[in-house]
Design a protein around this motif. Structure first.
Motif, PDB file in Angstrom:
ATOM      1  N   GLN A   1     -95.751 -91.033  22.405  1.00 52.66           N
ATOM      2  CA  GLN A   1     -94.834 -92.081  21.938  1.00 52.66           C
ATOM      3  C   GLN A   1     -93.407 -91.606  22.172  1.00 52.66           C
ATOM      4  OE1 GLN A   1     -94.886 -93.106  17.682  1.00 52.66           O
ATOM      5  NE2 GLN A   1     -94.897 -95.273  18.246  1.00 52.66           N
TER       6      GLN A   1
ATOM      7  N   ARG B   1    -108.121 -88.675  27.507  1.00 53.59           N
ATOM      8  CA  ARG B   1    -109.244 -88.897  26.592  1.00 53.59           C
ATOM      9  C   ARG B   1    -110.364 -87.911  26.919  1.00 53.59           C
ATOM     10  NH1 ARG B   1    -110.267 -93.566  29.710  1.00 53.59           N
ATOM     11  NH2 ARG B   1    -109.535 -94.971  28.106  1.00 53.59           N
TER      12      ARG B   1
ATOM     13  N   LEU C   1    -101.477 -93.928  26.366  1.00 50.57           N
ATOM     14  CA  LEU C   1    -102.551 -92.952  26.414  1.00 50.57           C
ATOM     15  C   LEU C   1    -102.225 -91.857  27.427  1.00 50.57           C
ATOM     16  CD1 LEU C   1    -105.490 -92.150  25.624  1.00 50.57           C
ATOM     17  CD2 LEU C   1    -106.227 -93.509  27.596  1.00 50.57           C
TER      18      LEU C   1
ATOM     19  N   TYR D   1    -102.188 -89.381  22.573  1.00 47.70           N
ATOM     20  CA  TYR D   1    -101.251 -90.446  22.876  1.00 47.70           C
ATOM     21  C   TYR D   1     -99.838 -89.888  22.836  1.00 47.70           C
ATOM     22  CZ  TYR D   1    -104.710 -94.200  22.393  1.00 47.70           C
ATOM     23  OH  TYR D   1    -105.775 -95.046  22.562  1.00 47.70           O
TER      24      TYR D   1
ATOM     25  N   TYR E   1    -111.973 -91.313  17.607  1.00 47.90           N
ATOM     26  CA  TYR E   1    -112.624 -92.628  17.593  1.00 47.90           C
ATOM     27  C   TYR E   1    -114.107 -92.368  17.406  1.00 47.90           C
ATOM     28  CZ  TYR E   1    -113.132 -97.578  18.825  1.00 47.90           C
ATOM     29  OH  TYR E   1    -113.387 -98.926  18.803  1.00 47.90           O
TER      30      TYR E   1
ATOM     31  N   TYR F   1    -115.106 -89.802  20.405  1.00 49.94           N
ATOM     32  CA  TYR F   1    -114.129 -89.655  21.473  1.00 49.94           C
ATOM     33  C   TYR F   1    -112.827 -89.154  20.871  1.00 49.94           C
ATOM     34  CZ  TYR F   1    -117.411 -92.519  24.109  1.00 49.94           C
ATOM     35  OH  TYR F   1    -118.533 -92.992  24.720  1.00 49.94           O
TER      36      TYR F   1
ATOM     37  N   PHE G   1     -99.614 -87.754  19.555  1.00 44.44           N
ATOM     38  CA  PHE G   1    -100.597 -87.986  18.511  1.00 44.44           C
ATOM     39  C   PHE G   1    -101.996 -87.702  19.038  1.00 44.44           C
ATOM     40  CE2 PHE G   1     -97.919 -89.835  15.311  1.00 44.44           C
ATOM     41  CZ  PHE G   1     -96.916 -90.476  16.010  1.00 44.44           C
TER      42      PHE G   1
ATOM     43  N   ASP H   1    -116.602 -97.372  14.906  1.00 48.34           N
ATOM     44  CA  ASP H   1    -115.312 -98.003  15.193  1.00 48.34           C
ATOM     45  C   ASP H   1    -114.195 -97.475  14.309  1.00 48.34           C
ATOM     46  OD1 ASP H   1    -117.351-100.690  15.730  1.00 48.34           O
ATOM     47  OD2 ASP H   1    -116.042 -99.942  17.301  1.00 48.34           O
ATOM     48  N   LYS H   2    -114.332 -96.266  13.800  1.00 51.66           N
ATOM     49  CA  LYS H   2    -113.261 -95.675  13.008  1.00 51.66           C
ATOM     50  C   LYS H   2    -112.252 -95.018  13.940  1.00 51.66           C
ATOM     51  CE  LYS H   2    -114.893 -96.714   8.981  1.00 51.66           C
ATOM     52  NZ  LYS H   2    -114.194 -97.755   8.178  1.00 51.66           N
ATOM     53  N   VAL H   3    -111.016 -95.434  13.827  1.00 52.78           N
ATOM     54  CA  VAL H   3    -109.941 -94.875  14.636  1.00 52.78           C
ATOM     55  C   VAL H   3    -108.991 -94.144  13.690  1.00 52.78           C
ATOM     56  CG1 VAL H   3    -108.117 -95.354  16.279  1.00 52.78           C
ATOM     57  CG2 VAL H   3    -110.134 -96.839  16.195  1.00 52.78           C
TER      58      VAL H   3
ATOM     59  N   MET I   1     -96.257 -96.612  22.678  1.00 48.21           N
ATOM     60  CA  MET I   1     -97.283 -95.589  22.712  1.00 48.21           C
ATOM     61  C   MET I   1     -98.144 -95.785  23.960  1.00 48.21           C
ATOM     62  SD  MET I   1     -98.989 -93.600  19.930  1.00 48.21           S
ATOM     63  CE  MET I   1     -98.849 -94.750  18.605  1.00 48.21           C
TER      64      MET I   1
ATOM     65  N   PHE J   1    -108.556 -88.507  21.749  1.00 47.10           N
ATOM     66  CA  PHE J   1    -107.467 -88.968  22.599  1.00 47.10           C
ATOM     67  C   PHE J   1    -106.187 -88.203  22.262  1.00 47.10           C
ATOM     68  CE2 PHE J   1    -109.561 -92.897  23.961  1.00 47.10           C
ATOM     69  CZ  PHE J   1    -110.496 -93.080  22.966  1.00 47.10           C
TER      70      PHE J   1
ATOM     71  N   PHE K   1    -105.692 -91.428  13.519  1.00 44.27           N
ATOM     72  CA  PHE K   1    -104.639 -90.692  14.197  1.00 44.27           C
ATOM     73  C   PHE K   1    -104.190 -89.513  13.337  1.00 44.27           C
ATOM     74  CE2 PHE K   1    -102.982 -93.067  17.905  1.00 44.27           C
ATOM     75  CZ  PHE K   1    -103.801 -94.183  17.846  1.00 44.27           C
ATOM     76  N   GLY K   2    -103.781 -88.438  14.009  1.00 41.86           N
ATOM     77  CA  GLY K   2    -103.151 -87.323  13.315  1.00 41.86           C
ATOM     78  C   GLY K   2    -101.697 -87.637  13.004  1.00 41.86           C
ATOM     79  N   PRO K   3    -101.012 -86.751  12.288  1.00 46.64           N
ATOM     80  CA  PRO K   3     -99.626 -87.003  11.881  1.00 46.64           C
ATOM     81  C   PRO K   3     -98.613 -86.856  12.999  1.00 46.64           C
ATOM     82  CG  PRO K   3    -100.325 -84.854  11.130  1.00 46.64           C
ATOM     83  CD  PRO K   3    -101.533 -85.509  11.712  1.00 46.64           C
TER      84      PRO K   3
END
Lengths: 115, 113
Positions: B39, B50, B47, B37, B95, B33, B91, B99-101, B45, B35, B103-105
């Motif tokens: 901020q 997705r 959503l 986000y 996912y 998946y 961001f 269960d690895k999440v 933050m 996403f 985020f980009g920079p």
């Protein structure tokens, strides 16, 4: 509906000291996440809980960081001893269930400064 | 290991115009998946949108839409009719099935009146 609560909002400590952060997720949310967000970077997942069990803690520096979620509700993240590079915002998030069909709701974060 | 790249550290757009934020990722998984986000400055933050990798149709949420190119591993966000309240860090996040999440920079977007 109340959002994700975190405290304290700000913390300044000397290196080698200890610090603890608290998170209260949205009521009924089974999954809780702790992220570290260093200035200018995206959040990095430190640990993920499903109820009171750990799903993923592969990026948690276990020599100095620990986290618990004893009753499957609120959670505490501890750093002992702190290093300069631990200066960051620590974000807590929760979702209703594990998995990506449920939105993660983020708290306001705790800004940690290590001097 | 999975990675997420956002090649635009900063962008600006005139109010009411359209802007596209880029995101590329690397993974060997087939089911995952993605996403976006948002901020806002000094705010939490939230959503934005997705996308499930198994869906070919691009996700849309009001003024926000994505261009998901699975083969190219690209996931861009288009904001139409930009508003001052869109000023924020954006961001891109991955996912995975374990269960690895990740985020980009981030991309800092400024909407100019």
């Amino acid at each position: 509906e109340a959002g994700v609560a975190q405290s304290p909002r700000y913390k300044i400590i000397e290196k080698r000291q200890s610090v603890a952060f608290w998170c209260n997720p949205i009521s009924g949310h089974a999954t809780l996440y702790w992220y570290q967000q260093i200035l200018g970077q995206g959040p990095k997942l430190l640990i993920q809980f499903q109820n009171n069990g750990v799903v993923d803690d592969s990026q948690l520096p276990k020599d100095r960081f620990s986290a618990e979620r004893l009753k499957g509700v609120d959670s505490t993240l501890k750093i002992q001893p702190a290093k300069l590079e631990d200066s960051a915002v620590y974000l807590c998030a929760s979702s209703a269930n594990r998995g990506t069909t449920d939105t993660q709701y983020f708290g306001p974060g705790t800004r940690l400064t290590v001097l | 290991a999975q990675t997420v790249t956002q090649s635009q550290p900063e962008m600006s757009v005139q109010e009411a115009e359209t802007v596209t934020l880029s995101c590329t990722y690397d993974t060997s998984e087939n089911n995952y998946y993605l996403f976006w986000y948002k901020q806002p400055p000094s705010r939490q933050m939230i959503l934005v949108i997705r996308q499930e990798a198994y869906k070919q149709q691009n996700a849309t949420e009001n003024r926000f839409s994505v261009n998901f190119q699975k083969a190219a591993k690209s996931f861009s966000l288009k904001i139409s009719d930009s508003q001052l309240g869109d000023t924020a860090m954006y961001f891109c996040a991955f996912y995975g099935s374990y269960d690895k999440v990740i985020f980009g920079p981030g991309t800092s977007l400024s909407v100019i009146p």
